[in-house]
Motif scaffolding. Structure first.
Motif, PDB file in Angstrom:
ATOM      1  N   GLU A  43       0.815  -1.212   0.000  1.00 53.97           N
ATOM      2  CA  GLU A  43       0.000   0.000   0.000  1.00 53.97           C
ATOM      3  C   GLU A  43       0.851   1.266   0.000  1.00 53.97           C
ATOM      4  O   GLU A  43       0.330   2.363  -0.154  1.00 53.97           O
ATOM      5  CB  GLU A  43      -0.992  -0.028   1.163  1.00 53.97           C
TER       6      GLU A  43
ATOM      7  N   SER B  59       0.475  -7.824  16.027  1.00 53.97           N
ATOM      8  CA  SER B  59       0.448  -6.870  14.923  1.00 53.97           C
ATOM      9  C   SER B  59      -0.983  -6.562  14.517  1.00 53.97           C
ATOM     10  O   SER B  59      -1.323  -5.423  14.210  1.00 53.97           O
ATOM     11  CB  SER B  59       1.204  -7.425  13.725  1.00 53.97           C
ATOM     12  N   PHE B  60      -1.816  -7.587  14.510  1.00 51.78           N
ATOM     13  CA  PHE B  60      -3.230  -7.390  14.173  1.00 51.78           C
ATOM     14  C   PHE B  60      -3.843  -6.338  15.091  1.00 51.78           C
ATOM     15  O   PHE B  60      -4.679  -5.542  14.687  1.00 51.78           O
ATOM     16  CB  PHE B  60      -3.964  -8.728  14.318  1.00 51.78           C
TER      17      PHE B  60
ATOM     18  N   GLY C 141      -2.172  -3.945  16.394  1.00 51.08           N
ATOM     19  CA  GLY C 141      -1.401  -2.710  16.304  1.00 51.08           C
ATOM     20  C   GLY C 141      -0.306  -2.610  17.350  1.00 51.08           C
ATOM     21  O   GLY C 141       0.197  -1.535  17.619  1.00 51.08           O
TER      22      GLY C 141
ATOM     23  N   PRO D 234       6.060   0.150  12.285  1.00 52.37           N
ATOM     24  CA  PRO D 234       6.505   0.528  10.965  1.00 52.37           C
ATOM     25  C   PRO D 234       7.658   1.526  11.081  1.00 52.37           C
ATOM     26  O   PRO D 234       7.767   2.183  12.110  1.00 52.37           O
ATOM     27  CB  PRO D 234       5.268   1.203  10.352  1.00 52.37           C
TER      28      PRO D 234
ATOM     29  N   LEU E  22       0.906  -8.463   7.229  1.00 51.32           N
ATOM     30  CA  LEU E  22      -0.442  -9.036   7.147  1.00 51.32           C
ATOM     31  C   LEU E  22      -1.474  -8.060   7.710  1.00 51.32           C
ATOM     32  O   LEU E  22      -2.523  -7.805   7.106  1.00 51.32           O
ATOM     33  CB  LEU E  22      -0.446 -10.348   7.941  1.00 51.32           C
ATOM     34  N   ALA E  23      -1.149  -7.479   8.857  1.00 48.14           N
ATOM     35  CA  ALA E  23      -2.099  -6.561   9.490  1.00 48.14           C
ATOM     36  C   ALA E  23      -2.314  -5.325   8.632  1.00 48.14           C
ATOM     37  O   ALA E  23      -3.436  -4.856   8.476  1.00 48.14           O
ATOM     38  CB  ALA E  23      -1.591  -6.173  10.878  1.00 48.14           C
ATOM     39  N   ASN E  24      -1.229  -4.800   8.051  1.00 51.28           N
ATOM     40  CA  ASN E  24      -1.379  -3.586   7.244  1.00 51.28           C
ATOM     41  C   ASN E  24      -2.164  -3.839   5.976  1.00 51.28           C
ATOM     42  O   ASN E  24      -2.762  -2.921   5.418  1.00 51.28           O
ATOM     43  CB  ASN E  24      -0.014  -3.014   6.879  1.00 51.28           C
TER      44      ASN E  24
ATOM     45  N   GLN F 273      -4.771  -5.680   5.757  1.00 50.69           N
ATOM     46  CA  GLN F 273      -6.161  -6.077   5.950  1.00 50.69           C
ATOM     47  C   GLN F 273      -7.178  -4.992   5.614  1.00 50.69           C
ATOM     48  O   GLN F 273      -8.268  -5.311   5.161  1.00 50.69           O
ATOM     49  CB  GLN F 273      -6.385  -6.596   7.368  1.00 50.69           C
ATOM     50  N   ASP F 274      -6.818  -3.718   5.788  1.00 49.00           N
ATOM     51  CA  ASP F 274      -7.780  -2.671   5.452  1.00 49.00           C
ATOM     52  C   ASP F 274      -8.150  -2.718   3.976  1.00 49.00           C
ATOM     53  O   ASP F 274      -9.281  -2.412   3.606  1.00 49.00           O
ATOM     54  CB  ASP F 274      -7.178  -1.293   5.758  1.00 49.00           C
ATOM     55  N   LEU F 275      -7.163  -3.034   3.157  1.00 48.67           N
ATOM     56  CA  LEU F 275      -7.399  -3.012   1.717  1.00 48.67           C
ATOM     57  C   LEU F 275      -7.476  -4.430   1.173  1.00 48.67           C
ATOM     58  O   LEU F 275      -7.198  -4.675   0.003  1.00 48.67           O
ATOM     59  CB  LEU F 275      -6.289  -2.212   1.025  1.00 48.67           C
ATOM     60  N   VAL F 276      -7.879  -5.370   2.042  1.00 48.36           N
ATOM     61  CA  VAL F 276      -7.801  -6.782   1.653  1.00 48.36           C
ATOM     62  C   VAL F 276      -8.730  -7.088   0.482  1.00 48.36           C
ATOM     63  O   VAL F 276      -8.470  -7.979  -0.314  1.00 48.36           O
ATOM     64  CB  VAL F 276      -8.085  -7.701   2.855  1.00 48.36           C
TER      65      VAL F 276
ATOM     66  N   PHE G 270      -6.832 -14.796  12.029  1.00 48.81           N
ATOM     67  CA  PHE G 270      -7.573 -13.719  11.383  1.00 48.81           C
ATOM     68  C   PHE G 270      -7.443 -13.774   9.864  1.00 48.81           C
ATOM     69  O   PHE G 270      -8.333 -13.382   9.140  1.00 48.81           O
ATOM     70  CB  PHE G 270      -7.199 -12.352  11.951  1.00 48.81           C
TER      71      PHE G 270
ATOM     72  N   SER H  43     -12.328  -2.656  10.406  1.00 48.20           N
ATOM     73  CA  SER H  43     -12.754  -2.021   9.165  1.00 48.20           C
ATOM     74  C   SER H  43     -12.886  -3.005   8.019  1.00 48.20           C
ATOM     75  O   SER H  43     -13.776  -2.851   7.172  1.00 48.20           O
ATOM     76  CB  SER H  43     -11.795  -0.896   8.806  1.00 48.20           C
TER      77      SER H  43
ATOM     78  N   GLN I  89      -9.657   3.398   2.279  1.00 48.84           N
ATOM     79  CA  GLN I  89     -10.438   2.182   2.097  1.00 48.84           C
ATOM     80  C   GLN I  89     -11.670   2.478   1.229  1.00 48.84           C
ATOM     81  O   GLN I  89     -12.007   1.708   0.322  1.00 48.84           O
ATOM     82  CB  GLN I  89     -10.873   1.681   3.473  1.00 48.84           C
TER      83      GLN I  89
ATOM     84  N   GLY J  83      -2.532   1.140  15.243  1.00 49.70           N
ATOM     85  CA  GLY J  83      -3.749   0.444  14.833  1.00 49.70           C
ATOM     86  C   GLY J  83      -4.586   1.269  13.875  1.00 49.70           C
ATOM     87  O   GLY J  83      -5.493   0.739  13.253  1.00 49.70           O
TER      88      GLY J  83
ATOM     89  N   ARG K  23      -4.523   2.407  10.548  1.00 51.25           N
ATOM     90  CA  ARG K  23      -3.635   2.114   9.424  1.00 51.25           C
ATOM     91  C   ARG K  23      -3.439   3.324   8.528  1.00 51.25           C
ATOM     92  O   ARG K  23      -2.374   3.537   7.988  1.00 51.25           O
ATOM     93  CB  ARG K  23      -4.192   0.969   8.584  1.00 51.25           C
TER      94      ARG K  23
ATOM     95  N   GLN L 103       4.578   6.981   7.655  1.00 48.22           N
ATOM     96  CA  GLN L 103       5.738   6.398   6.978  1.00 48.22           C
ATOM     97  C   GLN L 103       6.124   7.210   5.744  1.00 48.22           C
ATOM     98  O   GLN L 103       7.301   7.329   5.421  1.00 48.22           O
ATOM     99  CB  GLN L 103       5.440   4.953   6.580  1.00 48.22           C
TER     100      GLN L 103
END
Lengths: 273, 309, 565
Positions: free
Chosen positions: A54, A218-219, A221, A226, A235-237, A239-242, B142, C259, C284, C407, C409, C416
């Motif tokens: 991302e 990580s899930f 946070g 980072p 993996l956690a990062n 997920q928002d745009l999965v 998850f 989310s 998103q 958390g 994102r 970053q």
């Protein structure tokens, strides 16, 4: 034996990949931590064999770099829990009496606690408050390993204690004790060797558990911060745009599964002897 | 010996509550600091008054004592986060976790034990069962949950993506349970399969099984009447640990599937500085786990007299 | 025998196939919602605590209460003050605001609101001045614990000549008083007795939380019919509502805090819409729009949510104005907003929103100018070091902490990018994100940060930023850490401006004061402005009339305009 070999092969492969990470990064000419927001979520190409994430960073190189962090967390947590557990278990078995009761009730108490909320609680504490530097991946690793070891020693301690008690009760050990053989020597010569096999199994399982635990933190946070990469935070990062970029989540998930499976295979193989 | 375990459990709970109270209280960010972020116009006097109102001007130890006395009287206090009595918040979450994990663990134990027996009795299947156990333990929860949602809820549209039904009968409730239960069951069945396989293999090598075979007892009878009850002894301790899981919930699965449960509740309470709720939930989980372990020990002793020595 | 690694590979192949399918969600699954549309299900991303309008402020609560109760006033989608429970917003011109002298001789004012004739609680009883009197009394008694303490401290006398007229007397002049903050009718016939019985514990005994489904608590188009703690609420039409009839028989508000799970429930047809006030993150929503434009309507409203980096400006190296300005010019905000947010949110010049009536349009946002940033750093004595990070004469590296809420994102992503951009200017940024509880409850509020912290302030139009810029509001131990001037901005001219602004009732005379305030923060940079966050509303194609407001009055306050197409 096939399983032990397969497991060792998988883990070796991953370790090699981790070692090769900087070379691959140099060869591809990409920096795993510097974002390139003009090249976000690019599809796989020659320059980026697995595409970009991302922030436009190369997924392959981040996976390889992430292997270092994730495997280090796994190995260090396993070693720390094993050493702690071994010490506690031996102490309990050897001293007996109230020491034994204290250690074992502490173990029971920890085992009875729901680990995750406590992991969260500990992870939320500020590392800089106890003198660790902030914004440094190695500090995060130390923090996570410490937390995991705090819970991980219990299983090893129970195992050690049970095995040590049975060894100490054997006739030849009791005879040696009666003859005045030193306690330290007794533990070293008779008890520890008998523990090697079960500890190796427990240690491999701890590696697997720690890698999964890192991804869970990580899930939430609370894992590696980072921009450093670990499989868990990749993996956690993702997920928002999965739903729009599923592959970014797929690769680190597979890497975790592969590493965990490798460690479990080693444990299985060792168990069979 | 065993009677001593009960007071020990009680003592552990008291110490645990103290440690947890201090730990949560010592975490950075108390409720008033958070309230100050939400209401910028609070002046220094308001803050001092609010601290007094919440009892935060008292030392932690005194607050713990007041809390403990209240609990002994059956007053569990008020959940700051949910603005309801703590016990009233706890019950629906507990119900949610019992349903979710109860189903998942029953399924995991059933499939796991069956797979373990299959592996022990039919060596041909051993590899497949091992592989299943391996994969099921290796997949992050998850990740699996999201993959299941993508496939069955979003792409195929067969099952709900999460949440709980607003109305409807048992059938509707079951539809909502399928995916989260599957996610959890996968993670738990490996332990049952592995331990059953190992224990059965051990028992089947025992001389009295060979003797029974020599007598010509049918294979099915040997498996179910002779071997399984003996192999079940070590399984009890896994069951006991999972019983703790029944009340501690499954944070990740509850979050991904947006179902109320103890895992989410505990984490929210800890992170939200909701001491009354966090303590009540922690003690419930710890108490149930320790009692279940005790019960498992007793059952093991009953099944296997050698352990009583 | 099948070896486990082989099994794994096969499993992986299956998973690959599954996720590849996910890139093309089937279009034909809106099936569940084809029945008569008398129910609307809204997804939100935050759970609620108390339902009392005056205790604790939370976005989720304010969104849900928007359906169920009418506050006294608010701000419309055009950001102008509007009346909900009253007839007209009091001003000097309409005689609602009268300047006077307080009994102890200070300049004060008296504000009169006329309550609507048709205001009814859900049990049929009229909304009267007694409900306002109760709200004022409870607000003034500090042990009740209402928010907005300053308003009640200042409103020293309550008067009412008839059941529909309410007058408050204030011991100071403030142009904002007419819009009354959180002052709104509370059902005296239900809650007064509870409050009088035990004021200290009113917050845990109020009927809003012990008897939430009591219709008598609600004076809006809907009433809360059922609460699922932590999971959502069910709203039904309020039988006593006298205004225009709302379209839906029932509205379900579902809480989905993760989310990805919220998006999944939308795609699976379990929620009809996602509220923009607190739903998906902007990136998103943009990604979703690319794939599901036909299925949903997307509306983006840049709101009064100011994303910025608070700088610790009373400590080196950030105490040097040149360093702060260099950090500002090293961030290419245009590129971030363009590539991460598709230009959906405006780059901020200062904290004042471009749509705010008091914005100074002549003030342009700081440009991205790496060369000037580098020159400023050189001038400040920071020379490039061997590793690309600048060093000063003593050899110290130019290194700052960069923190945000772990958390989140979207913010972690932005952080970053900023880290990378600062690096290009020779500044090292160390990221150390913390859970919200720690960041807001300790690091910021006790000023334990020593670099930059990324977060947002939510405000209303023309909100005087006293608590973030006045030197009295720098949190200190002897002030119980109250105040929000986390950067430590202390400037006598600013203090004077902040004191003069609220007392100036003539909007045109306020304008130059506002312009000066903006110019000062623009130059001094106690905080680096990033952008004004846009709220993404995801709506079904068949729903009309939802108007995003972008201010603290949520869109749900206008639910009677929502219509099925």
């Amino acid at each position: 034996m096939t399983r032990l070999r397969a497991g060792v092969a998988i883990l070796l492969l991953l370790v090699l990949a981790a070692i090769a990470a900087p070379a691959v990064a140099a060869w591809l000419g990409v920096d795993p931590e510097v974002p390139d927001i003009l090249a976000r979520q690019a599809p796989p190409s020659i320059a980026h064999p697995l595409g970009t994430d991302e922030l436009g960073r190369d997924i392959l190189v981040r996976l390889l770099i992430g292997a270092r962090v994730s495997l280090t967390v796994g190995a260090a947590a396993a070693v720390a829990s094993t050493v702690l557990g071994l010490a506690a278990g031996l102490l309990a078995a050897w001293r007996g009496g109230w020491v034994d009761a204290l250690v074992m009730r502490l173990a029971d108490g920890l085992l009875a606690l729901p680990a995750l909320p406590l992991l969260v609680l500990l992870a939320a504490l500020d590392p800089s408050a106890i003198g660790l530097p902030r914004g440094d991946a190695s500090a995060d690793v130390v923090r996570i390993v410490g937390i995991l070891a705090l819970f991980g020693w219990v299983g090893v301690a129970r195992l050690t204690r049970a095995a040590a008690i049975s060894v100490l009760a054997r006739d030849h050990v009791r005879a040696a004790r009666a003859l005045g053989v030193g306690e330290g020597r007794l533990l070293r010569r008779h008890v520890v060797p008998a523990l090697a096999a079960p500890l190796a199994v427990a240690g491999s399982l701890a590696v697997a558990g720690a890698i999964l635990a890192e991804s869970t933190l990580s899930f939430l946070g609370l894992g590696i911060q980072p921009p450093a990469a670990s499989w868990g935070n990749m993996l956690a990062n993702a997920q928002d745009l999965v739903f729009s970029a599923p592959m970014a989540a797929l690769w680190p998930g597979l890497a975790i599964a592969l590493a965990v499976a490798g460690a479990m295979l080693v444990a299985d193989g060792l168990r069979e002897g | 010996m065993i009677v001593w375990r009960v007071p020990q459990i009680a003592a552990t709970l008291v110490i645990l509550s103290l440690v947890a109270y201090l730990a949560i209280g010592a975490m950075p960010g108390d409720p008033i600091s958070l309230a100050m972020m939400a209401d910028p116009r609070l002046g220094p006097e308001d803050v001092a008054r609010m601290r007094a109102l919440h009892g935060l001007d008292q030392p932690l130890l005194a607050r713990w004592w007041a809390w403990a006395v209240g609990v002994l009287r059956g007053e569990f206090g008020y959940s700051r986060l949910f603005a309801r009595p703590a016990a009233e918040v706890l019950l629906p979450a507990l119900r949610g976790s019992l349903v979710l994990l109860g189903t998942a663990l029953a399924l995991a134990a059933g499939i796991g034990v069956a797979a373990g027996m299959l592996a022990a009795l039919r060596p041909r299947w051993r590899g497949a069962v091992d592989a299943l156990a391996l994969v099921s333990q290796a997949v992050p929860a998850f990740w699996l949950g999201i993959l299941l949602i993508i496939l069955f809820a979003v792409t195929l549209g067969w099952l709900p993506a999460g949440g709980v039904p607003d109305s409807g009968g048992l059938a509707e409730a079951l539809r909502f349970l399928v995916l989260p239960v599957a996610t959890l069951a996968v993670a738990h069945l490996a332990a049952y399969a592995r331990h059953t396989a190992a224990a059965m293999a051990d028992v089947l090598r025992a001389p009295w099984i060979t003797a029974a075979r020599a007598r010509g007892a049918p294979e099915a009878r040997i498996a179910f009447r002779h071997a399984l009850p003996n192999a079940a002894v070590p399984l009890l301790s896994i069951l006991a640990l999972d019983a703790g899981g029944l009340v501690s919930g499954a944070l990740i699965t509850e979050t991904v599937f947006a179902r109320p449960g103890m895992g989410k509740l505990l984490t929210d309470a800890v992170m939200g500085s909701d001491q009354n709720l966090a303590l009540l939930a922690l003690l419930l989980v710890a108490g149930v786990t320790m009692l279940a372990t005790l019960a498992a020990d007793l059952a093991q002793r009953a099944l296997d007299p050698r352990l009583a020595a | 025998m099948q070896t486990p690694p082989a099994a794994l590979t096969r499993r992986a192949a299956v998973l690959l196939a599954l996720t590849a399918g996910a890139a093309f969600p089937a279009e034909a699954q809106t099936q569940t919602q084809t029945q008569a549309r008398d129910t609307l299900t809204v997804g939100i991303a935050q759970a609620t605590g108390t339902f009392h309008p005056n205790i604790e402020s939370m976005l989720a609560k304010s969104y849900i209460l928007g359906f169920a109760r009418r506050p006294l006033t608010g701000h419309g989608p055009d950001w102008k003050p509007v009346c909900f429970a009253c007839e007209a917003v009091p001003t000097i011109e309409n005689g609602g605001v009268v300047l006077e002298t307080t009994p102890d001789g200070k300049p004060g004012m008296r504000v009169t609101w006329r309550l609507r004739e048709d205001g009814r609680w859900g049990d049929g009883r009229p909304v009267t001045a007694e409900d306002m009197r109760f709200a004022w009394e409870a607000g003034r008694a500090f042990e009740t614990g209402f928010g907005g303490a300053e308003f009640y401290r200042s409103a020293y006398e309550f008067q009412s000549s008839d059941p529909r007229t309410v007058t408050l007397r204030f011991d100071r002049v403030n142009f904002e008083a007419g819009s009354a903050g959180g002052f709104e009718p509370l059902p005296a016939h239900i809650d007064r007795a509870i409050w009088e019985a035990d004021r200290r514990n009113y917050r845990s005994r109020t009927a809003y939380d012990t008897d939430t489904a009591n219709p008598g608590l609600w004076n809006g188009p809907y009433r809360i019919a059922a609460v699922q703690p932590g999971a959502g609420v069910t709203l039904e039409r309020n039988a006593a509502w006298a205004g225009p009839a709302p379209a839906f028989r029932r509205i379900n508000v579902r809480v989905v805090e993760n989310s990805a799970a919220l998006e999944a429930q939308l795609l699976a047809g379990q929620v009809d819409m996602i509220s923009g006030e607190l739903g998906l993150s902007l990136d998103q929503a943009i990604a979703l729009e690319k794939r599901a434009r036909g299925r949903f309507r997307f509306e983006y409203r840049p709101g009064l949510v100011w994303e910025h980096l608070d700088l610790r400006m009373d400590q080196p190296p950030l105490s040097d104005l040149r360093v702060r300005q260099a950090l500002m010019m090293a961030i290419d905000r245009g590129r971030i907003v363009g590539s991460l947010f598709e230009n959906r949110q405006p780059v901020a010049a200062t904290a004042v929103h471009p749509d705010d009536p008091m914005v100074d349009k002549s003030l342009a946002p700081w440009p991205f100018d790496l060369a000037r940033a580098q020159a400023l750093l050189e001038e400040a004595g920071w020379k490039p070091g061997p590793d690309g990070i600048r060093r000063n004469a003593e050899g110290a590296r130019l290194s700052v902490d960069l923190q945000t809420t772990a958390g989140n994102r979207s913010r972690e992503t932005v952080l970053q990018v900023i880290q990378g951009m600062w690096r290009a200017a020779g500044v090292e940024a160390r990221i150390g994100n913390q859970p919200p509880r720690v960041l807001f409850g300790e690091t910021l509020s006790k000023r334990q940060f020593n670099g930059a912290v990324l977060f947002a302030w939510i405000s209303s139009p023309e909100n005087v930023p006293r608590t973030t810029l006045h030197s009295d509001e720098i949190p200190r131990a002897d002030r119980n850490w109250s105040g929000q001037n986390f950067p430590g901005y202390a400037n006598p001219e600013m203090d004077a401006l902040l004191e003069a602004l609220p007392q100036e009732l003539d909007a045109e005379k306020r304008r130059p004061l506002w312009a000066r305030l903006q110019a000062m923060t623009h130059r001094d940079l106690p905080a680096l402005p990033l952008w004004h966050r846009a709220e993404p509303h995801v709506l079904p194609q068949w729903l009309d009339g939802v108007r995003p407001t972008g201010n603290m009055s949520p869109s749900s306050l206008w639910v009677t305009d929502w219509r099925v197409r």
